[in-house]
Each structure stands twice: as structure tokens, then as C-alpha cells.
Design a protein around this motif. Structure first.
Motif, PDB file in Angstrom:
ATOM      1  N   THR A  10       0.929  -1.042   0.098  1.00 48.32           N
ATOM      2  CA  THR A  10      -0.213   0.243  -0.282  1.00 48.32           C
ATOM      3  C   THR A  10       1.114   1.147   0.078  1.00 48.32           C
ATOM      4  N   PRO A  11       0.555   1.869  -0.069  1.00 46.49           N
ATOM      5  CA  PRO A  11       1.238   4.060  -0.515  1.00 46.49           C
ATOM      6  C   PRO A  11       1.526   4.216   0.788  1.00 46.49           C
ATOM      7  N   ILE A  12       2.941   4.517   0.830  1.00 44.94           N
ATOM      8  CA  ILE A  12       3.522   4.623   2.022  1.00 44.94           C
ATOM      9  C   ILE A  12       2.835   6.668   1.849  1.00 44.94           C
ATOM     10  N   GLY A  13       3.073   7.757   0.881  1.00 43.47           N
ATOM     11  CA  GLY A  13       2.658   9.066   1.278  1.00 43.47           C
ATOM     12  C   GLY A  13       1.531   8.877  -0.048  1.00 43.47           C
ATOM     13  N   ASN A  14       2.310   8.638  -1.563  1.00 39.58           N
ATOM     14  CA  ASN A  14       1.902   9.093  -3.149  1.00 39.58           C
ATOM     15  C   ASN A  14       1.025   7.866  -3.127  1.00 39.58           C
ATOM     16  N   LEU A  15      -0.798   8.694  -3.085  1.00 35.34           N
ATOM     17  CA  LEU A  15      -1.468   7.296  -3.224  1.00 35.34           C
ATOM     18  C   LEU A  15      -1.214   6.716  -4.794  1.00 35.34           C
ATOM     19  N   ASP A  16      -0.452   7.698  -5.832  1.00 32.44           N
ATOM     20  CA  ASP A  16      -0.442   7.014  -6.835  1.00 32.44           C
ATOM     21  C   ASP A  16       0.823   5.842  -6.967  1.00 32.44           C
ATOM     22  N   ASP A  17       1.459   5.252  -5.811  1.00 30.91           N
ATOM     23  CA  ASP A  17       2.299   4.645  -5.581  1.00 30.91           C
ATOM     24  C   ASP A  17       1.813   3.384  -5.687  1.00 30.91           C
ATOM     25  N   MET A  18       0.022   3.425  -5.067  1.00 33.30           N
ATOM     26  CA  MET A  18      -0.605   1.848  -5.474  1.00 33.30           C
ATOM     27  C   MET A  18      -1.163   1.691  -6.905  1.00 33.30           C
ATOM     28  N   THR A  19      -0.678   0.537  -7.254  1.00 30.85           N
ATOM     29  CA  THR A  19      -0.617  -0.411  -8.159  1.00 30.85           C
ATOM     30  C   THR A  19      -1.977  -1.028  -8.717  1.00 30.85           C
ATOM     31  N   ASP A  20      -2.456  -0.493 -10.289  1.00 28.82           N
ATOM     32  CA  ASP A  20      -3.712  -1.435 -10.185  1.00 28.82           C
ATOM     33  C   ASP A  20      -3.771  -2.341 -10.057  1.00 28.82           C
ATOM     34  N   ARG A  21      -3.221  -3.126  -9.688  1.00 30.23           N
ATOM     35  CA  ARG A  21      -3.231  -4.642  -9.715  1.00 30.23           C
ATOM     36  C   ARG A  21      -3.492  -5.401  -8.192  1.00 30.23           C
ATOM     37  N   GLY A  22      -3.355  -3.913  -7.209  1.00 32.18           N
ATOM     38  CA  GLY A  22      -3.292  -4.233  -5.636  1.00 32.18           C
ATOM     39  C   GLY A  22      -4.474  -3.292  -5.588  1.00 32.18           C
ATOM     40  N   THR A  39      -7.227   2.940   9.625  1.00 25.77           N
ATOM     41  CA  THR A  39      -6.283   2.802   8.363  1.00 25.77           C
ATOM     42  C   THR A  39      -7.368   1.995   6.991  1.00 25.77           C
ATOM     43  N   THR A  40      -6.828   1.500   6.894  1.00 25.97           N
ATOM     44  CA  THR A  40      -7.216   0.757   6.026  1.00 25.97           C
ATOM     45  C   THR A  40      -8.524   0.982   4.759  1.00 25.97           C
ATOM     46  N   HIS A  41      -9.631   1.327   6.010  1.00 23.70           N
ATOM     47  CA  HIS A  41     -10.903   1.889   6.016  1.00 23.70           C
ATOM     48  C   HIS A  41     -10.254   3.446   4.696  1.00 23.70           C
ATOM     49  N   LYS A  42      -9.915   3.988   5.630  1.00 24.06           N
ATOM     50  CA  LYS A  42      -9.605   6.006   4.754  1.00 24.06           C
ATOM     51  C   LYS A  42      -8.365   5.461   3.492  1.00 24.06           C
ATOM     52  N   LEU A  43      -7.960   4.235   3.840  1.00 26.94           N
ATOM     53  CA  LEU A  43      -6.822   4.001   2.041  1.00 26.94           C
ATOM     54  C   LEU A  43      -7.935   3.750   1.535  1.00 26.94           C
ATOM     55  N   LEU A  44      -8.756   2.718   1.419  1.00 23.83           N
ATOM     56  CA  LEU A  44      -9.766   2.448   0.572  1.00 23.83           C
ATOM     57  C   LEU A  44     -11.314   3.712  -0.325  1.00 23.83           C
ATOM     58  N   SER A  45     -11.133   4.259   0.341  1.00 24.33           N
ATOM     59  CA  SER A  45     -11.738   5.277   0.496  1.00 24.33           C
ATOM     60  C   SER A  45     -11.144   7.019  -0.254  1.00 24.33           C
ATOM     61  N   LEU A  46      -9.931   6.735   0.148  1.00 26.12           N
ATOM     62  CA  LEU A  46      -9.318   7.343  -0.535  1.00 26.12           C
ATOM     63  C   LEU A  46      -8.762   7.214  -2.330  1.00 26.12           C
ATOM     64  N   LEU A  47      -8.897   5.775  -2.472  1.00 26.92           N
ATOM     65  CA  LEU A  47      -8.695   5.413  -4.000  1.00 26.92           C
ATOM     66  C   LEU A  47      -9.982   5.069  -4.234  1.00 26.92           C
ATOM     67  N   GLY A  48     -10.944   5.139  -4.091  1.00 27.49           N
ATOM     68  CA  GLY A  48     -12.036   4.728  -4.865  1.00 27.49           C
ATOM     69  C   GLY A  48     -12.487   3.480  -4.405  1.00 27.49           C
ATOM     70  N   ILE A  49     -12.131   2.539  -3.705  1.00 30.06           N
ATOM     71  CA  ILE A  49     -12.154   1.513  -3.850  1.00 30.06           C
ATOM     72  C   ILE A  49     -13.994   0.906  -3.075  1.00 30.06           C
ATOM     73  N   SER A  50     -14.304  -0.012  -3.427  1.00 28.63           N
ATOM     74  CA  SER A  50     -15.557  -0.080  -3.027  1.00 28.63           C
ATOM     75  C   SER A  50     -15.440  -1.414  -3.121  1.00 28.63           C
ATOM     76  N   SER A  51     -15.719  -1.605  -1.700  1.00 25.62           N
ATOM     77  CA  SER A  51     -15.051  -3.608  -1.716  1.00 25.62           C
ATOM     78  C   SER A  51     -15.661  -3.417  -0.520  1.00 25.62           C
ATOM     79  N   GLN A  52     -16.705  -5.043  -0.677  1.00 28.57           N
ATOM     80  CA  GLN A  52     -18.066  -6.239   0.340  1.00 28.57           C
ATOM     81  C   GLN A  52     -17.013  -6.601   1.293  1.00 28.57           C
ATOM     82  N   ALA A  53     -15.805  -6.188   1.735  1.00 36.86           N
ATOM     83  CA  ALA A  53     -14.479  -7.232   2.121  1.00 36.86           C
ATOM     84  C   ALA A  53     -14.792  -6.612   3.535  1.00 36.86           C
TER      85      ALA A  53
END
Length: 275
Positions: A10-22, A39-53
């Protein structure tokens, strides 16, 4: 997506570091095991990832209790994404034990590479990168920390450590005492807004960080050189004597090196007399 355990960086600071596969894995996994669910909930929100996990906490304090649960879920066909708060899983966290158990039980493991602090810090340090040894976090207590440094003092490669800001100066001082005045670098807040790299001798870096810094820290120390088996006491004293009395200079250098005050004071007198 194949069933198994996915190690998602996952990104350390720059969200662009998150790969498409990730991002794809995080959006499709049935369970996300993470250091801190907030922290992970916040990351998913910032990345715009909709997850039911379903999110389950997995960190050093509950790893032994949670590992059998995660293995059981994997054996039932669940797909689990393992993430750290920032960077690559298994680097200074208990994830390797989970991977080991998965491999022992024939469960597939898939690495999803991405950001980490270790390799970018090595790139920024200007130190040799052909051989390096990653130590992670040193012990928090002085005696234990110095023992760990003695154990790796002869490693023929660049030494890399993670450290907390409030222990930085003490750790640099112990490194000077045990390893000698080697060239080193302190890299702070990698990929973040206030990323900073300070390079120089360990002696110079101690002075650089008189004030406690903020953020996440990586320390890198050069391999041993022929002339680095002992601390260059003369150079340190001469620098201190240029602005201080013999007594004050000796006290400062004795504290920085861990040498006896009497020994350092005698050397300071000799240097002052030679002038």
C-alpha cells in the motif's frame, strides 16, 4: 481471481504508488487482514475502492491468536488480502509467519509488489547498493541496542534500519560508539510532502538532529572501511576544541562516543598542547 493469500503493498504517502493490480485485489478480496482497520478503511476511501470485504485486524499483538483463524478461512476458500498500514507486508511485521503457515498447508500465496521505505531510502542515501543488510527496528534499550549493533558491525554491506523519531539521536550516538564514524544517511517521510534526506558522517548527523524530527525514519550506514575500526577521536576533538574549552570538548566527545572521560580529556589536552 485465484483463491489464496495476497500480499498487497500500500502507499507510504503518495496514492499514485498504489498499483492497479493492488487496487483490483483489494476490491475483490473477501477478507482484508490489516494492521489497523481504520487506516485501511481510510485508504480504500481515498482510492475510491468499493469493497464488500470483511476487515480483520492482524498485527504483532494479536498475530498468534489470529493466524489459525485466517488459515481456516483460507482453507474454506476465502480470498484474503494482507496489507500493512503503509508499504510492503512482511517488512517489519508478523506477516511472514502467516505466509510460512500457508506454504506448509499448500495454500497459494501471491505477492503484489509496490511501495516500501527500504529500497527508496537506499537509492536516496548515496551509499553502496550492491550489498545491503536490513535490520528493521533496533532494540529500544541502550545495552540491547549496542549489542545488536556489535553483532552486525562487520557485515560487508550497507546497513539499513527503521527508527522512531524520539530514539533517532540516541540510536545515531550508539552507532557512532559501536560502528565508528562511518558515512550514513537519515531519510525521513519517504514519498510524502516533507520528504528529506540528510547525508554525512554519523558524527555530523548527530549534530544535525539535535532537535527531534517528525515522521517515519530510515537510517542507512556505510559498510566498514579499513580505517573505520576505531572512532576518529582526533578529528572529533579538534572540531569540538575549535569552539569549546578542553573540559567541555572532552565531555561532549566522551558522551558521543561512549569512551571514558579521562581517556578523552587526556587526548584533548595533547591536541591542545600540540597547537
Amino acid at each position: 481471481m485465484e483463491k489464496g493469500l495476497y500480499l498487497v503493498s500500500t502507499p507510504i504517502g503518495n496514492l499514485d504508488d498504489m498499483t492497479d493490480r493492488g487496487q483490483k485485489v483489494l476490491s475483490q478480496a473477501s477478507i482484508i487482514a490489516c494492521e489497523d482497520t481504520r487506516t485501511t478503511h481510510k485508504l480504500l476511501s481515498l482510492l475510491g475502492i468499493s469493497s464488500q470485504a470483511k476487515m480483520l485486524a492482524y498485527h504483532e499483538y494479536n498475530a498468534d491468536k489470529m493466524r489459525p483463524t485466517l488459515i481456516s478461512l483460507l482453507q474454506k476458500g476465502e480470498t484474503i488480502a494482507l496489507v500493512s498500514d503503509a508499504g510492503t507486508p512482511l517488512v517489519s511485521d508478523p506477516g511472514y509467519r502467516l505466509v510460512r503457515d500457508c506454504l506448509d498447508k499448500g495454500i497459494s500465496v501471491f505477492p503484489i509488489p509496490g511501495a516500501n521505505a527500504l529500497l527508496p531510502a537506499l537509492q536516496l542515501s548515496g551509499l553502496p547498493s550492491d550489498r545491503f543488510f536490513f535490520m528493521g527496528f533496533l532494540a529500544s534499550k541502550k545495552n540491547a541496542r549496542q549489542k545488536e549493533l556489535k553483532d552486525i558491525s562487520t557485515v560487508p554491506g550497507t546497513l539499513i534500519f527503521y527508527e522512531s523519531p524520539h530514539r533517532l539521536k540516541d540510536t545515531l550516538t550508539d552507532m557512532l560508539t559501536i560502528l565508528g564514524n562511518r558515512q550514513a544517511a537519515v531519510v525521513r517521510e519517504i514519498t510524502k510532502k516533507f520528504e528529506e534526506t540528510k547525508r554525512g558522517s554519523l558524527y555530523d548527523l548527530i549534530a544535525e538532529f539535535e532537535q527531534e524530527p517528525k515522521g517515519e525514519i530510515v537510517i542507512l550506514v556505510d559498510r566498514p572501511q579499513q580505517t573505520q575500526g576505531e572512532i576518529n577521536l582526533n578529528d572529533m576533538l579538534q572540531k569540538a576544541l575549535s569552539t569549546q574549552t578542553v573540559k567541555d570538548a572532552a565531555a561532549q566527545v566522551a558522551k558521543q562516543t561512549g569512551l571514558s572521560k579521562k581517556q578523552v580529556y587526556q587526548k584533548a589536552l595533547e591536541l591542545k598542547y600540540d597547537e
